[in-house]
Design an enzyme around this catalytic site. Structure first.
Site, mmCIF file in Angstrom:
data_model
loop_
_atom_site.group_PDB
_atom_site.id
_atom_site.type_symbol
_atom_site.label_atom_id
_atom_site.label_comp_id
_atom_site.label_asym_id
_atom_site.label_seq_id
_atom_site.Cartn_x
_atom_site.Cartn_y
_atom_site.Cartn_z
ATOM 1 N N GLU A 290 10.564 -4.829 4.294
ATOM 2 C CA GLU A 290 10.637 -6.229 3.835
ATOM 3 C C GLU A 290 10.324 -6.329 2.344
ATOM 4 O O GLU A 290 11.028 -7.003 1.581
ATOM 5 C CB GLU A 290 9.632 -7.103 4.595
ATOM 6 C CG GLU A 290 9.944 -7.323 6.050
ATOM 7 C CD GLU A 290 9.308 -6.270 6.955
ATOM 8 O OE1 GLU A 290 8.998 -5.153 6.471
ATOM 9 O OE2 GLU A 290 9.140 -6.551 8.156
ATOM 10 N N GLY B 152 -4.508 -1.989 5.149
ATOM 11 C CA GLY B 152 -3.763 -3.153 4.673
ATOM 12 C C GLY B 152 -4.436 -4.470 5.028
ATOM 13 O O GLY B 152 -4.611 -5.354 4.187
ATOM 14 N N ARG B 153 -4.857 -4.605 6.286
ATOM 15 C CA ARG B 153 -5.418 -5.901 6.727
ATOM 16 C C ARG B 153 -6.834 -6.124 6.225
ATOM 17 O O ARG B 153 -7.427 -7.177 6.499
ATOM 18 C CB ARG B 153 -5.320 -6.014 8.253
ATOM 19 C CG ARG B 153 -5.875 -4.837 9.016
ATOM 20 C CD ARG B 153 -5.385 -4.827 10.457
ATOM 21 N NE ARG B 153 -5.808 -3.626 11.180
ATOM 22 C CZ ARG B 153 -5.117 -2.490 11.220
ATOM 23 N NH1 ARG B 153 -3.982 -2.387 10.567
ATOM 24 N NH2 ARG B 153 -5.560 -1.450 11.909
ATOM 25 N N HIS C 51 -3.450 -32.606 18.755
ATOM 26 C CA HIS C 51 -2.232 -33.307 19.182
ATOM 27 C C HIS C 51 -1.150 -32.322 19.606
ATOM 28 O O HIS C 51 0.025 -32.666 19.664
ATOM 29 C CB HIS C 51 -1.757 -34.234 18.058
ATOM 30 C CG HIS C 51 -2.834 -35.213 17.679
ATOM 31 N ND1 HIS C 51 -3.021 -36.398 18.335
ATOM 32 C CD2 HIS C 51 -3.842 -35.116 16.771
ATOM 33 C CE1 HIS C 51 -4.064 -37.022 17.826
ATOM 34 N NE2 HIS C 51 -4.594 -36.261 16.872
ATOM 35 N N LYS D 206 10.241 -0.404 13.815
ATOM 36 C CA LYS D 206 10.819 -0.156 12.483
ATOM 37 C C LYS D 206 11.968 0.852 12.597
ATOM 38 O O LYS D 206 13.009 0.714 11.964
ATOM 39 C CB LYS D 206 9.753 0.399 11.538
ATOM 40 C CG LYS D 206 8.680 -0.592 11.123
ATOM 41 C CD LYS D 206 7.722 0.078 10.140
ATOM 42 C CE LYS D 206 6.484 -0.760 9.889
ATOM 43 N NZ LYS D 206 5.472 -0.067 9.101
ATOM 44 N N GLU E 176 -3.815 -6.254 15.296
ATOM 45 C CA GLU E 176 -3.329 -4.960 14.795
ATOM 46 C C GLU E 176 -4.454 -3.921 14.860
ATOM 47 O O GLU E 176 -4.210 -2.730 15.036
ATOM 48 C CB GLU E 176 -2.792 -5.104 13.360
ATOM 49 C CG GLU E 176 -1.924 -3.932 12.928
ATOM 50 C CD GLU E 176 -1.128 -4.200 11.651
ATOM 51 O OE1 GLU E 176 -0.046 -3.657 11.491
ATOM 52 O OE2 GLU E 176 -1.586 -4.944 10.798
ATOM 53 N N LYS F 96 0.837 -1.205 0.000
ATOM 54 C CA LYS F 96 0.000 0.000 0.000
ATOM 55 C C LYS F 96 0.872 1.257 0.000
ATOM 56 O O LYS F 96 0.679 2.163 -0.788
ATOM 57 C CB LYS F 96 -0.924 -0.019 1.216
ATOM 58 C CG LYS F 96 -1.781 1.208 1.343
ATOM 59 C CD LYS F 96 -2.721 1.106 2.530
ATOM 60 C CE LYS F 96 -3.366 2.459 2.797
ATOM 61 N NZ LYS F 96 -4.247 2.430 3.965
HETATM 62 O O1 F6P Z 1 2.807 -4.199 9.952
HETATM 63 C C1 F6P Z 1 2.484 -2.895 9.656
HETATM 64 C C2 F6P Z 1 1.883 -2.739 8.299
HETATM 65 O O2 F6P Z 1 1.827 -1.382 8.107
HETATM 66 C C3 F6P Z 1 0.516 -3.393 8.138
HETATM 67 O O3 F6P Z 1 -0.502 -2.623 8.641
HETATM 68 C C4 F6P Z 1 0.455 -3.597 6.671
HETATM 69 O O4 F6P Z 1 -0.524 -4.531 6.292
HETATM 70 C C5 F6P Z 1 1.861 -4.058 6.374
HETATM 71 O O5 F6P Z 1 2.666 -3.307 7.254
HETATM 72 C C6 F6P Z 1 2.303 -3.888 4.967
HETATM 73 O O6 F6P Z 1 2.215 -2.549 4.565
HETATM 74 P P1 F6P Z 1 2.333 -2.146 3.041
HETATM 75 O O7 F6P Z 1 1.174 -2.741 2.309
HETATM 76 O O8 F6P Z 1 2.289 -0.654 3.026
HETATM 77 O O9 F6P Z 1 3.617 -2.687 2.501
#
Ligand code: F6P
Length: 539
Positions: A225, A276-277, A393, A502, A362, A219
C-alpha cells in the site's frame, strides 16, 4: 535458559485451576456474582477496585470480578513470571523470538535522567533502558530538528504522511487527538494509508507540489500500500512540475537503503526492535513532532514514561496495565466473552478504537504460543467501539439488552479544551449514565423494557487531553497488551498471520490483469474475477 524463557503459560500455572474452581463456585449458578449485590455487600469496593497510575485513574469496580478472583489473578501473573518477562523487555533482551529481535519501543521514550521512579526496582529497570539511549537520543534529535525546520519553513504549507498500519495509526490518532484539544499548529497535515486511490487522489487534489512535503513511513519499506501510494505521489509531484523529488520526499524506515532507492532525499531510521504498532515514539512520530513541536513531543514522551515507570515498579496488585490485562484474561478465558468495546467519550479520541484494534488483535490474535504449541484456550477478543456519545445511538442497544455480554471501557477526559457551555458536563454525565445503566439494569413493566443489568464496564479517566495524558494512555495500552500476551505465552511482537493474504493478493492481481483465465484459483475467486473483468452491459 533465562528465567523469562522458562516461564509457565497461564494454563500451566497452579492459579489457573484455582481460578476455574472459583469461577464455577462464585460466578455460575443461581447465586452467581452480581455487581449490584457486590456493591451492597462491600462498602469498600470502589476503593478496592480503583487504581492510580498518574496522570491516569482507573475504576475497575464495575467489573465482574470479586476479591478472591482478583487475588488469584494476581497470583497467576506472579506464577507466570510476568515481572521477569517485563524486565527482559525493558532490558532490551531478544524477547521477540520468532524474529530474533529485542523489543525496543520503550527505549524510544527513555531519557538519561529518569524523572520519577516509584521504587528502587523501577529505577533500576528504567536505568537499564538508558543503555541504548545514545542511538535513541541521536534519532530523536534528528527527528526534532527536521520537524522544527518544517514548522519554520513558510514555503511548506502541507505535509502528506504516507504509511499504513503501525506506520499510520499511531501518528494519526495522536495528531487527531491533540488537534481536537487545540495543540496542533504548523503546516496542514494529511494522512494517506489506503491502497484505494480515492484516498490519495482526494488529498492531492487541492495541493501545490512546490509547497508540499511527503513523508513516506514504512518500517520495512516493502509494504504494498505504502509503496503504491508513494509512487503515485511522486508521479503526481513530477507531473505538477515539482523539480526536487529528493527535497520533497522524506522517508522514515528501518530500511534506509530501500528508501534511498525510492528517491527520498533523506531517511530517518530506527532499529528493527521497534514493532510497527508500537512505533509512534520513534521517528515514525515525525508528523506528531511537526504538529506539536519539540516541547509537545517531549510531553508526549514524558506521559508515556510515567506509565513505563509505573509498570516497571508498581507492585502487581496496584499495577494498572497488569490488572487490566488480568481482567482481560478473566473475561476471555473464564467468562468466555469474545469481544470488548472501547468507547472514548471525546471527539479527539475517535481514532482510538482503530489504533487499539491493531495493537491488541495483531499482537495477541494468535493460536500458537511462542514455543509453537497450540494454545488450547481463547486468545485476543474482538476489540471494537467508537466515540461517545455517538455510539449510544448505534450499538448501545445491543450492549444493554443484546444476548451477548460485552465489557465496555469508557475513556473519559475530565477537562474540555473548548469553552462551549453545556457540552462537557452532559457528555461526562452520559458516559457515567451508560455505565450505571449497564450495571443496575431495570425491571421492566413489559419484556421489551426489561434491562438485565449486571453488565460490566471500566472507566479510564484522563485529567485532560494533553500530550502528556495521551502519552500515558497509549503507553498503558501497550503494556496491557504485552502482559496479556505474556500470560497467554504468546510472542506479542510478530504478525505472521498477515503474510498469507499478501501473497495471494499478488497472484490475484496478476490474474486480474491477465487476459486469460486462471486455472489455479478456487472456483469462487475465479468466478468473482471473471465478473470484475466483464465490462458492464450497455443499458
Ligand atoms: O499489517 C502488517 C504490518 O506489517 C503491520 O504490522 C505494520 O504496522 C504495517 O504492516 C506496516 O508495515 P511497514 O511499516 O513495514 O510499512
Amino acid at each position: 535458559m533465562e528465567v523469562w524463557q522458562e516461564r509457565p503459560r497461564c494454563d500451566e500455572a497452579p492459579a489457573w485451576a484455582l481460578l476455574a474452581a472459583h469461577f464455577r463456585q462464585a460466578f455460575e449458578g443461581p447465586q452467581a456474582f452480581d455487581l449490584r449485590r457486590a456493591f451492597a455487600q462491600d462498602a469498600g469496593r470502589f476503593a478496592a477496585f480503583s487504581l492510580e497510575a498518574p496522570p491516569l485513574f482507573a475504576d475497575l469496580s464495575k467489573s465482574l470480578v470479586d476479591r478472591t478472583a482478583q487475588r488469584l489473578l494476581t497470583q497467576l501473573a506472579r506464577e507466570c513470571r510476568v515481572e521477569a518477562h517485563r524486565d527482559a523487555m525493558l532490558r532490551g533482551e531478544r524477547i521477540n523470538v520468532s524474529e530474533d529481535r529485542p523489543v525496543t519501543h520503550v527505549h524510544w521514550r527513555s531519557e538519561s535522567n529518569p524523572a520519577v521512579a516509584t521504587t528502587d526496582h523501577a529505577l533500576s529497570a528504567i536505568k537499564n533502558i538508558v543503555d541504548v539511549s545514545p542511538q535513541v537520543q541521536a534519532g530523536r534529535r534528528e527527528m526534532m530538528e527536521l520537524a522544527e525546520a518544517v514548522r519554520a519553513d513558510t514555503g511548506i504549507t502541507d505535509v502528506v504522511h504516507i504509511g499504513i498500519g503501525g506506520s499510520d495509526l499511531g501518528p494519526r490518532v495522536v495528531v487527531q487527538a491533540l488537534r481536537a484539544s487545540g495543540q496542533v499548529n504548523g503546516p496542514r497535515l494529511h494522512f494517506v494509508a489506503n491502497m484505494d486511490g480515492h484516498e490519495l487522489a482526494a488529498v492531492l487534489a487541492p495541493l501545490q507540489a512546490a509547497r508540499t512535503l511527503f513523508i513516506v513511513a514504512s518500517k520495512t519499506f516493502g509494504t504494498a500500500e505504502t509503496l503504491r501510494n508513494a509512487q503515485s505521489a511522486r508521479d503526481w509531484f513530477v507531473a505538477q512540475g515539482g523539480g526536487e523529488v529528493a527535497r520533497h520526499f522524506v522517508a522514515v524506515s528501518a530500511n534506509p537503503a530501500a528508501a534511498a532507492a525510492f528517491g527520498a532525499g533523506r531517511c530517518l531510521s530506527f532499529d528493527e526492535g521497534v514493532g510497527g504498532r508500537f512505533s509512534l515514539w520513534s521517528p515514525i512520530g515525525l508528523p506528531i513532532a511537526i504538529a506539536i513541536g519539540r516541547e509537545g513531543f517531549a510531553q508526549l514522551l514524558a506521559g508515556a514514561r510515567a506509565l513505563d515507570e509505573h509498570f516497571a515498579g508498581a507492585p502487581l496488585e496496584r499495577n494498572l496495565p497488569v490488572q487490566l490485562a488480568l481482567l482481560d484474561l478473566w473475561y476471555r478465558n473464564f467468562h468466555g466473552l469474545a469481544s470488548r468495546c472501547v468507547a472514548p467519550y471525546h471527539h479527539g479520541l475517535r481514532g482510538l478504537p482503530a489504533w487499539l484494534q491493531q495493537l491488541e488483535m495483531e499482537s495477541n490474535g494468535k493460536g500458537v504460543d511462542a514455543r509453537g504449541r497450540p494454545l488450547g484456550f481463547a486468545s485476543a477478543p474482538v476489540t471494537w467501539g467508537q466515540a461517545g456519545s455517538n455510539g449510544q445511538h448505534a450499538f448501545f442497544q445491543m450492549l444493554h439488552q443484546g444476548s451477548d455480554v460485552v465489557p465496555v471501557e469508557f475513556v473519559l477526559v475530565r477537562d474540555a479544551a473548548h469553552a462551549l457551555p453545556g457540552h462537557h458536563d452532559r457528555l461526562l454525565a452520559n458516559a457515567l449514565a451508560q455505565a450505571r445503566a449497564l450495571m443496575c439494569g431495570q425491571a421492566g413493566d413489559a419484556p421489551e423494557r426489561h434491562f438485565p443489568g449486571n453488565r460490566p464496564s471500566t472507566v479510564l479517566l484522563l485529567p485532560d487531553l494533553s500530550a502528556c495524558s495521551l502519552g500515558a494512555l497509549l503507553s498503558l495500552y501497550e503494556h496491557r497488551t504485552f502482559v496479556l500476551g505474556s500470560l497467554w505465552g504468546l510472542n506479542s511482537f510478530d504478525q505472521w498471520g498477515v503474510e498469507l493474504g499478501k501473497r495471494h493478493a499478488g497472484e490475484i492481481e496478476a490474474a486480474l490483469q491477465a487476459h486469460t483465465e486462471s486455472s489455479v484459483l478456487d472456483a469462487s475467486t475465479a468466478g468473482l474475477l471473471a465478473r470484475l473483468k466483464t465490462p458492464p452491459a450497455a443499458t
